[in-house]
Scaffold this motif. Structure first.
Motif, PDB file in Angstrom:
ATOM      1  N   ALA A 141      16.611  -1.210  10.877  1.00  0.00           N
ATOM      2  CA  ALA A 141      16.267  -0.788  12.250  1.00  0.00           C
ATOM      3  C   ALA A 141      14.950  -1.409  12.705  1.00  0.00           C
ATOM      4  O   ALA A 141      14.854  -1.948  13.816  1.00  0.00           O
ATOM      5  CB  ALA A 141      16.202   0.738  12.327  1.00  0.00           C
ATOM      6  N   ILE A 142      13.932  -1.358  11.860  1.00  0.00           N
ATOM      7  CA  ILE A 142      12.633  -1.861  12.344  1.00  0.00           C
ATOM      8  C   ILE A 142      12.587  -3.398  12.379  1.00  0.00           C
ATOM      9  O   ILE A 142      11.986  -3.978  13.284  1.00  0.00           O
ATOM     10  CB  ILE A 142      11.422  -1.258  11.582  1.00  0.00           C
ATOM     11  CG1 ILE A 142      11.391  -1.673  10.131  1.00  0.00           C
ATOM     12  CG2 ILE A 142      11.373   0.248  11.727  1.00  0.00           C
ATOM     13  CD1 ILE A 142      10.106  -1.259   9.438  1.00  0.00           C
ATOM     14  N   PHE A 143      13.249  -4.043  11.429  1.00  0.00           N
ATOM     15  CA  PHE A 143      13.306  -5.511  11.529  1.00  0.00           C
ATOM     16  C   PHE A 143      14.139  -5.913  12.744  1.00  0.00           C
ATOM     17  O   PHE A 143      13.860  -6.930  13.389  1.00  0.00           O
ATOM     18  CB  PHE A 143      13.840  -6.138  10.236  1.00  0.00           C
ATOM     19  CG  PHE A 143      12.779  -6.341   9.189  1.00  0.00           C
ATOM     20  CD1 PHE A 143      12.427  -5.330   8.308  1.00  0.00           C
ATOM     21  CD2 PHE A 143      12.087  -7.550   9.099  1.00  0.00           C
ATOM     22  CE1 PHE A 143      11.436  -5.502   7.353  1.00  0.00           C
ATOM     23  CE2 PHE A 143      11.076  -7.741   8.153  1.00  0.00           C
ATOM     24  CZ  PHE A 143      10.756  -6.719   7.274  1.00  0.00           C
ATOM     25  N   GLY A 144      15.138  -5.106  13.077  1.00  0.00           N
ATOM     26  CA  GLY A 144      15.929  -5.367  14.286  1.00  0.00           C
ATOM     27  C   GLY A 144      15.079  -5.250  15.545  1.00  0.00           C
ATOM     28  O   GLY A 144      15.170  -6.088  16.455  1.00  0.00           O
ATOM     29  N   LEU A 145      14.220  -4.213  15.587  1.00  0.00           N
ATOM     30  CA  LEU A 145      13.314  -4.051  16.739  1.00  0.00           C
ATOM     31  C   LEU A 145      12.354  -5.236  16.840  1.00  0.00           C
ATOM     32  O   LEU A 145      12.066  -5.741  17.927  1.00  0.00           O
ATOM     33  CB  LEU A 145      12.488  -2.773  16.597  1.00  0.00           C
ATOM     34  CG  LEU A 145      13.082  -1.446  17.061  1.00  0.00           C
ATOM     35  CD1 LEU A 145      12.049  -0.340  16.878  1.00  0.00           C
ATOM     36  CD2 LEU A 145      13.535  -1.519  18.516  1.00  0.00           C
ATOM     37  N   ALA A 146      11.846  -5.663  15.672  1.00  0.00           N
ATOM     38  CA  ALA A 146      10.895  -6.786  15.654  1.00  0.00           C
ATOM     39  C   ALA A 146      11.565  -8.048  16.193  1.00  0.00           C
ATOM     40  O   ALA A 146      10.969  -8.813  16.968  1.00  0.00           O
ATOM     41  CB  ALA A 146      10.388  -7.019  14.236  1.00  0.00           C
ATOM     42  N   GLU A 147      12.805  -8.247  15.793  1.00  0.00           N
ATOM     43  CA  GLU A 147      13.538  -9.431  16.242  1.00  0.00           C
ATOM     44  C   GLU A 147      13.803  -9.342  17.749  1.00  0.00           C
ATOM     45  O   GLU A 147      13.593 -10.303  18.487  1.00  0.00           O
ATOM     46  CB  GLU A 147      14.861  -9.507  15.461  1.00  0.00           C
ATOM     47  CG  GLU A 147      15.426 -10.909  15.415  1.00  0.00           C
ATOM     48  CD  GLU A 147      16.681 -10.982  14.553  1.00  0.00           C
ATOM     49  OE1 GLU A 147      17.286  -9.934  14.252  1.00  0.00           O
ATOM     50  OE2 GLU A 147      17.047 -12.105  14.196  1.00  0.00           O
ATOM     51  N   LYS A 148      14.215  -8.161  18.192  1.00  0.00           N
ATOM     52  CA  LYS A 148      14.543  -7.973  19.613  1.00  0.00           C
ATOM     53  C   LYS A 148      13.324  -8.231  20.504  1.00  0.00           C
ATOM     54  O   LYS A 148      13.433  -8.876  21.539  1.00  0.00           O
ATOM     55  CB  LYS A 148      15.062  -6.543  19.821  1.00  0.00           C
ATOM     56  CG  LYS A 148      15.341  -6.198  21.285  1.00  0.00           C
ATOM     57  CD  LYS A 148      15.850  -4.766  21.447  1.00  0.00           C
ATOM     58  CE  LYS A 148      15.955  -4.419  22.936  1.00  0.00           C
ATOM     59  NZ  LYS A 148      16.317  -2.993  23.126  1.00  0.00           N
ATOM     60  N   HIS A 149      12.155  -7.705  20.082  1.00  0.00           N
ATOM     61  CA  HIS A 149      10.972  -7.794  20.943  1.00  0.00           C
ATOM     62  C   HIS A 149      10.069  -8.973  20.580  1.00  0.00           C
ATOM     63  O   HIS A 149       9.057  -9.197  21.258  1.00  0.00           O
ATOM     64  CB  HIS A 149      10.184  -6.491  20.872  1.00  0.00           C
ATOM     65  CG  HIS A 149      10.909  -5.323  21.475  1.00  0.00           C
ATOM     66  ND1 HIS A 149      10.928  -5.076  22.834  1.00  0.00           N
ATOM     67  CD2 HIS A 149      11.680  -4.361  20.912  1.00  0.00           C
ATOM     68  CE1 HIS A 149      11.658  -3.994  23.069  1.00  0.00           C
ATOM     69  NE2 HIS A 149      12.127  -3.542  21.931  1.00  0.00           N
ATOM     70  N   GLY A 150      10.399  -9.684  19.497  1.00  0.00           N
ATOM     71  CA  GLY A 150       9.537 -10.788  19.073  1.00  0.00           C
ATOM     72  C   GLY A 150       8.156 -10.312  18.660  1.00  0.00           C
ATOM     73  O   GLY A 150       7.143 -10.926  18.989  1.00  0.00           O
ATOM     74  N   LYS A 151       8.098  -9.172  17.938  1.00  0.00           N
ATOM     75  CA  LYS A 151       6.804  -8.590  17.557  1.00  0.00           C
ATOM     76  C   LYS A 151       6.687  -8.509  16.040  1.00  0.00           C
ATOM     77  O   LYS A 151       7.690  -8.450  15.326  1.00  0.00           O
ATOM     78  CB  LYS A 151       6.685  -7.177  18.135  1.00  0.00           C
ATOM     79  CG  LYS A 151       6.944  -7.107  19.640  1.00  0.00           C
ATOM     80  CD  LYS A 151       5.679  -6.823  20.422  1.00  0.00           C
ATOM     81  CE  LYS A 151       5.796  -7.211  21.857  1.00  0.00           C
ATOM     82  NZ  LYS A 151       5.625  -6.137  22.810  1.00  0.00           N
TER      83      LYS A 151
END
Ligand SMILES: [Zn+2]
Length: 396
Positions: free
Chosen positions: A193-203
């Motif tokens: 979930a958190i790596f997915g968020l990082a990928e989605k937002h480029g953060k």
């Protein structure tokens, strides 16, 4: 155009020189005549770049609210649930408390802060919005980076992921995480979930990992694997990483090597109470290391003051640093180490960099770490923000 000439200062304790600052940047380090509009006499003080607080919790201190009689039980879960209850009961207002911490940090010479900020289904975005307001209000005084942090767990609290997503879409800078086994009991679920968020937002990502020994090593390996698979080298930080202090030194060495390979940074508070990653081992392996105060004077515990010079002392003590080069490295972790992790552009005591500068009355840098003198002068982008240990601005 604004100009300031810092006369008679000693960069990192070296020979006396002058620093000419123009429009917030260092334009010259070298002897200069006093033609500049404003002159500050450093009186032979040591000059270092601004201290970097790379792991704080600006939303949760009780600083300035009177002494808090500690209530939380010993387990991590006790501290989390006690805090969630007391936030509203005690009115721990994130905007007010983060502003107080900005003034406190500035008084100690800190010029940039990475703050984890709680996001959960009770507080929703209250903490994020309070710290974001402080970031805006003090943008001339302090660089603040906000980590969207699922303090109460992610998989065990449905709705948290969507709130983190919203925070990241509205100005949070970093994706947080927390003990994917110990708190969520679902490491694959949380980390995906958190790596997915990082990928989605480029953060980038910064994960609290308190898990000890084999459990921590297991989670760390899952983090390393995802960093590799997603090409996130240089974008992931693991905070605390107590498992690296495990007694199985061969396993710790293997983990350290893998961290270096994926350029995953470690953030430490150098606590006296837990096994910790050893700074010299990480340094030898090429793992970047930064440091922070963590929560101060909060419902988790009564200690802390956001003084990163004191944190350098704790790092020195915890790592048995005695010789001058090692003590200087402890300060490096609290300056350049944090700047690297926060990817602060134009940081450092060099021509062309932003004039974020701290003056210290001491003979050498190791003496400054050992004695922790009041910060004589703190400049942010060339403007004085603190003098003689006092912030030059007030907060309510
Ligand atoms: Zn923390």
């Amino acid at each position: 155009m604004t100009e300031l000439l810092l006369k008679n200062v000693r960069p990192f304790g070296g020979a006396a020189t002058d620093i000419l600052i123009r429009d917030g940047r260092i334009v010259r380090i070298g002897k200069a005549d006093a033609s500049a509009a404003e002159v500050e006499d450093g009186g032979g003080a040591i000059a270092i770049p601004g201290l970097i607080e790379a792991h704080a919790h600006l939303d949760k201190s009780l600083w300035g609210m009177g002494w808090h009689v500690h209530q939380a039980g010993p387990a991590l879960e006790d501290k989390i649930s006690t805090e969630r209850r007391l936030r509203r009961e005690l009115n721990i207002d994130p905007a007010r408390q983060s502003a107080r911490q900005v003034a406190l940090a500035a008084s100690h010479g800190t010029t940039a802060i990475r703050s984890h900020v709680d996001i959960d289904t009770d507080q929703k975005l209250w903490c994020f919005e309070g710290v974001a307001a402080t970031r805006e209000r003090f943008r001339d005084v302090m660089d603040i980076e906000i980590v969207a942090f699922p303090q109460s767990g992610l998989m065990i609290r449905p709705g948290t992921l969507e709130l983190m997503d919203e925070a990241l879409a509205n100005g949070a800078d970093v994706v947080g995480g927390l003990d994917p086994c110990g708190i969520d009991r679902d490491p694959k679920g949380q980390l995906d979930a958190i790596f997915g968020l990082a990928e989605k937002h480029g953060k980038p990502i910064d994960i609290h990992l308190h898990e000890a020994d084999d459990l921590g090593a297991f989670s760390m390996e899952m983090i390393i694997e995802r960093t590799r698979a997603l090409g996130m080298q240089g974008k992931v930080t693991i905070s605390h990483a107590f498992c690296l202090g495990m007694t199985d030194r061969a396993r710790a060495a293997s983990l350290t090597e893998q961290l270096a390979h994926q350029d995953i940074a470690i953030a430490t508070t150098a606590p006296a109470s837990r096994p910790v990653p050893m700074a010299a081992e990480l340094r030898r392996a090429g793992v970047r290391l930064c440091a922070g105060s963590d929560g101060i004077r909060d419902t988790w515990g009564p200690y802390g003051n956001l003084d990163m010079l004191e944190r350098a002392l704790f790092i020195g003590l915890r790592n048995n640093f005695r010789n001058d080069a090692d003590v200087e490295y402890a300060l490096h972790i609290c300056t350049q180490g944090g700047a690297d992790v926060m990817e602060l552009a134009d940081y450092g005591l060099r021509e062309g960099a932003f004039a974020d500068i701290v003056l210290l009355d001491a003979e050498t840098v190791p003496e400054a770490v050992a004695a922790r003198p009041k910060r004589k002068l703190v400049l942010k982008r060339g403007k004085p923000v603190a003098r003689d240990g006092q912030a030059l601005f007030t907060v309510e």
